[in-house]
Design a protein around this motif. Sequence first.
Motif, mmCIF file in Angstrom:
data_model
loop_
_atom_site.group_PDB
_atom_site.id
_atom_site.type_symbol
_atom_site.label_atom_id
_atom_site.label_comp_id
_atom_site.label_asym_id
_atom_site.label_seq_id
_atom_site.Cartn_x
_atom_site.Cartn_y
_atom_site.Cartn_z
ATOM 1 N N ASP A 104 -3.634 5.501 9.637
ATOM 2 C CA ASP A 104 -2.483 6.313 9.217
ATOM 3 C C ASP A 104 -2.197 7.363 10.290
ATOM 4 O O ASP A 104 -3.071 8.173 10.612
ATOM 5 C CB ASP A 104 -2.775 6.995 7.875
ATOM 6 C CG ASP A 104 -2.877 5.978 6.735
ATOM 7 O OD1 ASP A 104 -1.939 5.179 6.584
ATOM 8 O OD2 ASP A 104 -3.906 5.979 6.027
ATOM 9 N N ALA A 155 -4.172 1.441 -3.473
ATOM 10 C CA ALA A 155 -3.997 1.611 -2.031
ATOM 11 C C ALA A 155 -5.319 1.396 -1.296
ATOM 12 O O ALA A 155 -5.366 0.725 -0.255
ATOM 13 C CB ALA A 155 -3.452 3.000 -1.731
ATOM 14 N N ASP A 156 -6.409 1.947 -1.846
ATOM 15 C CA ASP A 156 -7.726 1.763 -1.231
ATOM 16 C C ASP A 156 -8.162 0.305 -1.293
ATOM 17 O O ASP A 156 -8.800 -0.212 -0.365
ATOM 18 C CB ASP A 156 -8.766 2.642 -1.920
ATOM 19 C CG ASP A 156 -8.557 4.125 -1.620
ATOM 20 O OD1 ASP A 156 -7.837 4.417 -0.644
ATOM 21 O OD2 ASP A 156 -9.099 4.964 -2.363
ATOM 22 N N PHE A 180 -3.773 5.482 -6.011
ATOM 23 C CA PHE A 180 -4.620 5.512 -4.834
ATOM 24 C C PHE A 180 -5.743 4.480 -4.872
ATOM 25 O O PHE A 180 -6.206 4.024 -3.832
ATOM 26 C CB PHE A 180 -5.183 6.915 -4.646
ATOM 27 C CG PHE A 180 -4.093 7.947 -4.441
ATOM 28 C CD1 PHE A 180 -3.319 7.926 -3.291
ATOM 29 C CD2 PHE A 180 -3.831 8.914 -5.412
ATOM 30 C CE1 PHE A 180 -2.312 8.868 -3.104
ATOM 31 C CE2 PHE A 180 -2.829 9.850 -5.224
ATOM 32 C CZ PHE A 180 -2.057 9.816 -4.065
ATOM 33 N N LYS A 239 0.785 4.152 -2.888
ATOM 34 C CA LYS A 239 0.578 5.578 -2.614
ATOM 35 C C LYS A 239 1.749 6.409 -3.126
ATOM 36 O O LYS A 239 1.562 7.522 -3.627
ATOM 37 C CB LYS A 239 0.379 5.793 -1.115
ATOM 38 C CG LYS A 239 -0.941 5.220 -0.593
ATOM 39 C CD LYS A 239 -1.075 5.334 0.913
ATOM 40 C CE LYS A 239 -1.361 6.753 1.342
ATOM 41 N NZ LYS A 239 -1.630 6.865 2.787
ATOM 42 N N LYS A 267 1.281 7.078 -6.535
ATOM 43 C CA LYS A 267 0.011 7.786 -6.712
ATOM 44 C C LYS A 267 -1.091 6.878 -7.270
ATOM 45 O O LYS A 267 -2.028 7.333 -7.931
ATOM 46 C CB LYS A 267 0.185 9.020 -7.600
ATOM 47 C CG LYS A 267 1.204 10.024 -7.023
ATOM 48 C CD LYS A 267 1.125 11.345 -7.736
ATOM 49 C CE LYS A 267 2.176 12.335 -7.264
ATOM 50 N NZ LYS A 267 2.173 12.530 -5.800
ATOM 51 N N ARG A 300 0.834 -1.202 0.000
ATOM 52 C CA ARG A 300 0.000 0.000 0.000
ATOM 53 C C ARG A 300 0.870 1.253 0.000
ATOM 54 O O ARG A 300 0.571 2.245 -0.679
ATOM 55 C CB ARG A 300 -0.919 -0.028 1.225
ATOM 56 C CG ARG A 300 -1.842 1.187 1.355
ATOM 57 C CD ARG A 300 -2.865 0.938 2.459
ATOM 58 N NE ARG A 300 -3.663 2.122 2.725
ATOM 59 C CZ ARG A 300 -3.400 3.036 3.643
ATOM 60 N NH1 ARG A 300 -2.320 2.900 4.414
ATOM 61 N NH2 ARG A 300 -4.186 4.076 3.816
ATOM 62 N N ARG A 301 1.973 1.210 0.770
ATOM 63 C CA ARG A 301 2.878 2.359 0.796
ATOM 64 C C ARG A 301 3.458 2.617 -0.584
ATOM 65 O O ARG A 301 3.542 3.772 -1.041
ATOM 66 C CB ARG A 301 4.009 2.089 1.802
ATOM 67 C CG ARG A 301 4.908 3.298 2.076
ATOM 68 C CD ARG A 301 6.080 2.934 2.942
ATOM 69 N NE ARG A 301 7.026 2.114 2.215
ATOM 70 C CZ ARG A 301 7.922 2.587 1.351
ATOM 71 N NH1 ARG A 301 8.002 3.882 1.108
ATOM 72 N NH2 ARG A 301 8.736 1.774 0.706
#
Length: 473
Positions: free
Chosen positions: A463, A447-448, A444, A439, A442, A435-436
């Motif tokens: 976070d 990541a979601d 996202f 992100k 970019k 996930r890092r």
Amino acid sequence: MENRLRIYNTLTRKVEPFIPNEEGKVAMYTCGPTVYHFAHIGNLRSYIMEDLLEKTLRYIGYDVKRVMNITDVGHLSSDADTGEDKMLKGAKREHKTVMEIARFYTDAFFADCGDLNIKTPDVVEPATNCILEFIHMIESLMEKGFAYESGGNIYFDTSKLKEYYVLSNHSEEELLVGVRDDVDEDENKRNKTDFVLWFTKSKFEDQELKWESPWGMGYPGWHIECSCISMKHLGEYMDIHCGGVDNIFPHHTNEIAQSEAYLGHKWCNYWFHVHHLNDKAGKMSKSKGEFLTVSLLKEKGYDPRVYRLYCLQSHYRKPLEFSFETLDNAGAAFDKLVKRIGSLRKEGAVEPEKFDAWKARFQAVLCDDLNSSMALTVLYDMLKEDMSDATKYALAEDFDRVLSLDLTTAYAQRQAENGVDEELEAYVLEKIEERREAKKEKDFARADAIRAELLEKGIVLEDTREGVKWKKA
């Protein structure tokens, strides 16, 4: 010894090198609890710091024999040998026999010590085991002219000593009767500072525990216990005697008086005293009614090891003021510390030069009058150092021989209690890293999606400024 311990000696009122009577061996004595009630956390601060002392001595290479008494008879509600026996008071309060009270609260005391990772002394001796030893010492003191019978009791005659206040550094006028209680003067005494070695039935008809003696049925005074129990197990020469600062006068003062009168030579070279734990109202005390115990801390959700850390953050010779706010701060520090150590990867080789250098730094601060707060600073600094995880893990494990905070096991234990095993943790950490990266690029949506995937498995991400935290929902 690689490092020579320097410690504050109450007897000389200065920090000085610790040199035991026998090279490499330490005879150590700790005043134990009066088992008429639960130990409060102020009492336990003393035992934590005495435990730190013992473990430091072992850590730097000494063979330590530590002895502790259990006061199950003879400790009166006043230090000046007056008032109700504390054990009898506990028995009346709970409608039990004195020995039932003693057994229950002895077990409770050692359960608290276990929760705080306090090592059980090598020898634990209840006072009621040593009645014959008490009688023998009292008879000898009477033969030598240091004790007398008056009003049915046997008293130690302090006027026969050249120096009585060797520990307290007070004048006789300041300490005529006792330092902690307003008491009536005992008219049986020849001198106001004399103290009771043996009580007879003539004064305490309701005393449950009584033994036959040359002076009639009775029971020992409090002060004689520690002298006899220490000599029974450690011999005539003791290296270091421990207790809280409230023991300095009259208890330890009286111990020195009767022991050296009996032996005819110096008895103990070093006296180690731990300062009070206070709350906003002053010194913690059972006499006030409500008092904090380890059990109550646990009921409020505190890990007892957090209280141990709380005590280690302050020097043993400084008063420590307790509040739940500062305990919460210690709890947050403990959580971060054990998580940091728990995340270390143990694979790879330990770097011997770095290991030895950091171990030497840790030993050096401990040997500087048990500077526990600086020992913790060395631990934190070590974890920031540029060296292998294996070396850091080995050092944390080594330091914990003294700190006793379960540094390398506490995090895994907590995870297991929360239903988190190593496999799940590894999976979650891998997803957090994915996930890092997403992100960072970019992405996202990705990541979601990872957050949602973890949530489906019952894992909640948060976070924070300190990074991503996670827990089971």
